[in-house]
Design a protein around this motif. Structure first.
Motif, mmCIF file in Angstrom:
data_model
loop_
_atom_site.group_PDB
_atom_site.id
_atom_site.type_symbol
_atom_site.label_atom_id
_atom_site.label_comp_id
_atom_site.label_asym_id
_atom_site.label_seq_id
_atom_site.Cartn_x
_atom_site.Cartn_y
_atom_site.Cartn_z
ATOM 1 N N LEU A 319 0.714 -1.219 0.095
ATOM 2 C CA LEU A 319 0.126 0.145 0.063
ATOM 3 C C LEU A 319 0.913 1.088 0.072
ATOM 4 O O LEU A 319 0.341 2.103 -0.211
ATOM 5 C CB LEU A 319 -0.996 -0.147 1.100
ATOM 6 C CG LEU A 319 -1.921 -1.051 1.171
ATOM 7 C CD1 LEU A 319 -2.599 -1.098 2.758
ATOM 8 C CD2 LEU A 319 -3.035 -0.754 -0.027
ATOM 9 N N ARG A 320 2.235 1.251 0.391
ATOM 10 C CA ARG A 320 3.049 2.378 0.388
ATOM 11 C C ARG A 320 3.451 2.621 -1.079
ATOM 12 O O ARG A 320 4.355 3.638 -1.251
ATOM 13 C CB ARG A 320 4.189 2.061 1.285
ATOM 14 C CG ARG A 320 3.886 1.860 2.751
ATOM 15 C CD ARG A 320 3.923 3.109 3.595
ATOM 16 N NE ARG A 320 3.255 3.151 4.936
ATOM 17 C CZ ARG A 320 3.645 2.769 6.028
ATOM 18 N NH1 ARG A 320 4.761 1.950 5.887
ATOM 19 N NH2 ARG A 320 2.752 2.560 7.027
ATOM 20 N N TYR A 321 3.297 1.803 -2.100
ATOM 21 C CA TYR A 321 3.706 2.015 -3.428
ATOM 22 C C TYR A 321 2.775 2.236 -4.382
ATOM 23 O O TYR A 321 3.154 1.992 -5.622
ATOM 24 C CB TYR A 321 4.446 0.787 -3.350
ATOM 25 C CG TYR A 321 5.710 0.252 -2.783
ATOM 26 C CD1 TYR A 321 6.961 0.822 -2.770
ATOM 27 C CD2 TYR A 321 5.160 -0.125 -1.485
ATOM 28 C CE1 TYR A 321 8.014 0.607 -1.852
ATOM 29 C CE2 TYR A 321 6.377 -0.735 -0.594
ATOM 30 C CZ TYR A 321 7.655 -0.086 -0.842
ATOM 31 O OH TYR A 321 8.761 -0.294 0.078
ATOM 32 N N LEU A 322 1.578 2.498 -4.078
ATOM 33 C CA LEU A 322 0.509 2.523 -5.211
ATOM 34 C C LEU A 322 0.624 3.695 -6.061
ATOM 35 O O LEU A 322 0.173 3.819 -7.059
ATOM 36 C CB LEU A 322 -0.946 2.731 -4.435
ATOM 37 C CG LEU A 322 -1.226 1.391 -3.663
ATOM 38 C CD1 LEU A 322 -2.612 1.821 -3.091
ATOM 39 C CD2 LEU A 322 -1.485 0.236 -4.455
ATOM 40 N N SER A 323 1.524 4.751 -5.620
ATOM 41 C CA SER A 323 1.757 5.765 -6.507
ATOM 42 C C SER A 323 3.017 5.577 -7.252
ATOM 43 O O SER A 323 3.345 6.439 -8.025
ATOM 44 C CB SER A 323 1.984 7.163 -5.708
ATOM 45 O OG SER A 323 3.154 7.037 -4.856
ATOM 46 N N THR A 324 3.854 4.462 -6.993
ATOM 47 C CA THR A 324 4.920 4.039 -8.179
ATOM 48 C C THR A 324 4.518 3.158 -9.055
ATOM 49 O O THR A 324 3.414 2.877 -9.271
ATOM 50 C CB THR A 324 5.853 3.265 -7.154
ATOM 51 O OG1 THR A 324 5.371 1.932 -6.685
ATOM 52 C CG2 THR A 324 6.055 4.049 -5.616
ATOM 53 N N ASN A 325 5.513 2.491 -9.740
ATOM 54 C CA ASN A 325 5.121 1.539 -10.849
ATOM 55 C C ASN A 325 5.247 0.386 -10.480
ATOM 56 O O ASN A 325 4.904 -0.677 -11.163
ATOM 57 C CB ASN A 325 6.170 1.743 -11.902
ATOM 58 C CG ASN A 325 6.180 2.986 -12.823
ATOM 59 O OD1 ASN A 325 5.224 3.550 -12.851
ATOM 60 N ND2 ASN A 325 7.320 3.469 -12.941
ATOM 61 N N LEU A 326 5.152 -0.034 -9.038
ATOM 62 C CA LEU A 326 5.251 -1.387 -8.434
ATOM 63 C C LEU A 326 4.133 -2.144 -8.882
ATOM 64 O O LEU A 326 4.301 -3.411 -9.379
ATOM 65 C CB LEU A 326 5.269 -1.299 -6.945
ATOM 66 C CG LEU A 326 5.426 -2.824 -6.248
ATOM 67 C CD1 LEU A 326 6.672 -3.613 -7.013
ATOM 68 C CD2 LEU A 326 5.310 -2.673 -4.873
ATOM 69 N N PHE A 327 2.975 -1.772 -9.118
ATOM 70 C CA PHE A 327 1.622 -2.602 -9.378
ATOM 71 C C PHE A 327 1.067 -2.254 -10.807
ATOM 72 O O PHE A 327 0.017 -2.592 -11.128
ATOM 73 C CB PHE A 327 0.809 -2.436 -8.224
ATOM 74 C CG PHE A 327 1.124 -3.329 -7.084
ATOM 75 C CD1 PHE A 327 1.379 -4.515 -6.808
ATOM 76 C CD2 PHE A 327 1.610 -2.532 -5.907
ATOM 77 C CE1 PHE A 327 1.642 -5.355 -5.768
ATOM 78 C CE2 PHE A 327 1.943 -3.180 -4.624
ATOM 79 C CZ PHE A 327 2.002 -4.595 -4.777
ATOM 80 N N LYS A 328 1.774 -1.199 -11.321
ATOM 81 C CA LYS A 328 1.501 -1.140 -12.685
ATOM 82 C C LYS A 328 1.792 -1.966 -13.915
ATOM 83 O O LYS A 328 3.084 -2.392 -13.774
ATOM 84 C CB LYS A 328 1.962 0.413 -13.136
ATOM 85 C CG LYS A 328 1.358 1.498 -12.201
ATOM 86 C CD LYS A 328 1.702 2.486 -12.590
ATOM 87 C CE LYS A 328 1.378 3.920 -11.783
ATOM 88 N NZ LYS A 328 1.963 5.216 -12.248
ATOM 89 N N ALA A 329 0.657 -2.572 -14.553
ATOM 90 C CA ALA A 329 1.086 -3.818 -15.700
ATOM 91 C C ALA A 329 2.158 -3.004 -16.692
ATOM 92 O O ALA A 329 2.019 -1.687 -16.831
ATOM 93 C CB ALA A 329 0.108 -4.095 -16.148
#
Length: 329
Positions: A319-329
């Motif tokens: 949840l600390r990484y939602l603004s990053t590319n971590l969970f972007k396909a």
């Protein structure tokens, strides 16, 4: 009998272990991978442990008194843990934080009443980093000597040199793993930031069983700044190199005699492992957790590790990484 806690300080630790059965099956692994879910701490990261430990150690020693301001430098999670513990105990908090970390970190620290200053906005730190080619340890020293030494009523906890950092992992994280596995742990895998987690946890497990193998994880070369690419496309927040770098860049909280092997993981591989953990086992972990998981997969694929139990420290929540590319396909 009621079981009502009076402070979040009473909720730190005792995080659960979870076997990643979906991830194991997906990769047809011969070893068991068990994640220690540190996002079950009250502020969703392993750094709650050292935040509480460092503040209470400073209180006991007299370095931190009522009315003092707690100060730290961090890539994020330590700042969040300290901001929360400081708020619960009534201390003001100020953190010098790396510029490129996710926006969630700034927002959470502000929610706890903490003050954030980007490293690049503090002239002494910015100049030291520029003059030394990014020597973070030198920058911390300059901050202490040229800025904080001129202030009264502050307590700089300094996670990179504070012995209360690895000590809390030897006192809590290691025993929890040993007890929850009934002593059946063959390999420990942990990323290195300050090195406190792998040093303290590894030290305890090796005292219980010298045959436990400790594996430390650092970023791969493509995920680190270089002369050709000062800012990599992707980095693993909070994970720092400790092999192949000058000694002055290694925090004193890392005991290099503890780990038996080190593995370098690229950010994109860490991201992919974190995404697979979400899809296959329903857990949302951060980039450093993904790096540790990818390293554990490599270990699990080795024929000599068939049937062994690999415990992996998952430092924080995705949840600390939602603004990053971590969970972007």
């Amino acid at each position: 009998m009621s079981n009502i806690h009076k402070s979040i300080t009473e909720l730190v630790g005792r995080t659960p272990l979870l076997e990643l059965t979906g991830y194991e099956k997906h990769h047809d692994l011969g070893a068991t991978i068990i994640g220690k879910l540190e996002y079950f701490n009250p502020n969703q990261s392993v750094k709650d442990r050292i935040a509480l430990s460092m503040i209470e150690d400073a209180e006991k020693s007299g370095r931190l008194k009522p009315g003092d301001t707690v100060v730290e430098t961090t890539s994020g999670n330590t700042g969040i843990g300290l901001a929360a513990i400081a708020a619960a105990k009534g201390y003001p908090f100020r953190v010098y934080i790396q510029d490129q970390v996710s926006q969630e970190r700034f927002q959470v620290i502000h929610a706890f009443g903490g003050t954030t200053i980007k490293l690049g906005d503090e002239p002494v730190i910015a100049k030291t980093l520029q003059d030394t080619g990014g020597d973070f340890i030198a920058a911390i020293k300059a901050l202490k000597e040229d800025v904080l030494s001129k202030e009264d009523h502050i307590c700089f906890v300094d996670q990179c040199s504070n012995p209360a950092n690895p000590a809390v992992h030897k006192r809590t994280t290691g025993p929890e793993i040993w007890e929850d596995t009934d002593g059946e742990v063959d390999i420990l895998v942990a990323c290195v930031g300050t090195g406190g987690t792998v040093s303290g946890t590894g030290a305890y497990l090796k005292e219980k069983n010298p045959n436990v193998k400790v594996v430390a994880v650092q970023p791969g070369p493509n995920s680190l700044p270089s002369p050709k690419k000062p800012v990599p496309d992707e980095e693993i927040t909070g994970v720092h190199p400790f092999e192949g770098v000058p000694e002055n860049l290694i925090p004193s909280t890392l005991d290099r005699n503890i780990y038996d092997e080190w593995i370098a993981v690229e950010a994109l591989d860490a991201f992919e492992a974190a995404r697979e953990a979400a899809l296959k086992d329903g857990i949302l972990i951060g980039a450093s957790s993904g790096a540790a998981l990818f390293a554990a997969k490599q270990l699990a694929e080795r024929p000599e590790n068939k049937g062994k139990k690999i415990v992996v420290i998952f430092p924080d929540t995705g949840l600390r990484y939602l603004s990053t590319n971590l969970f972007k396909a």
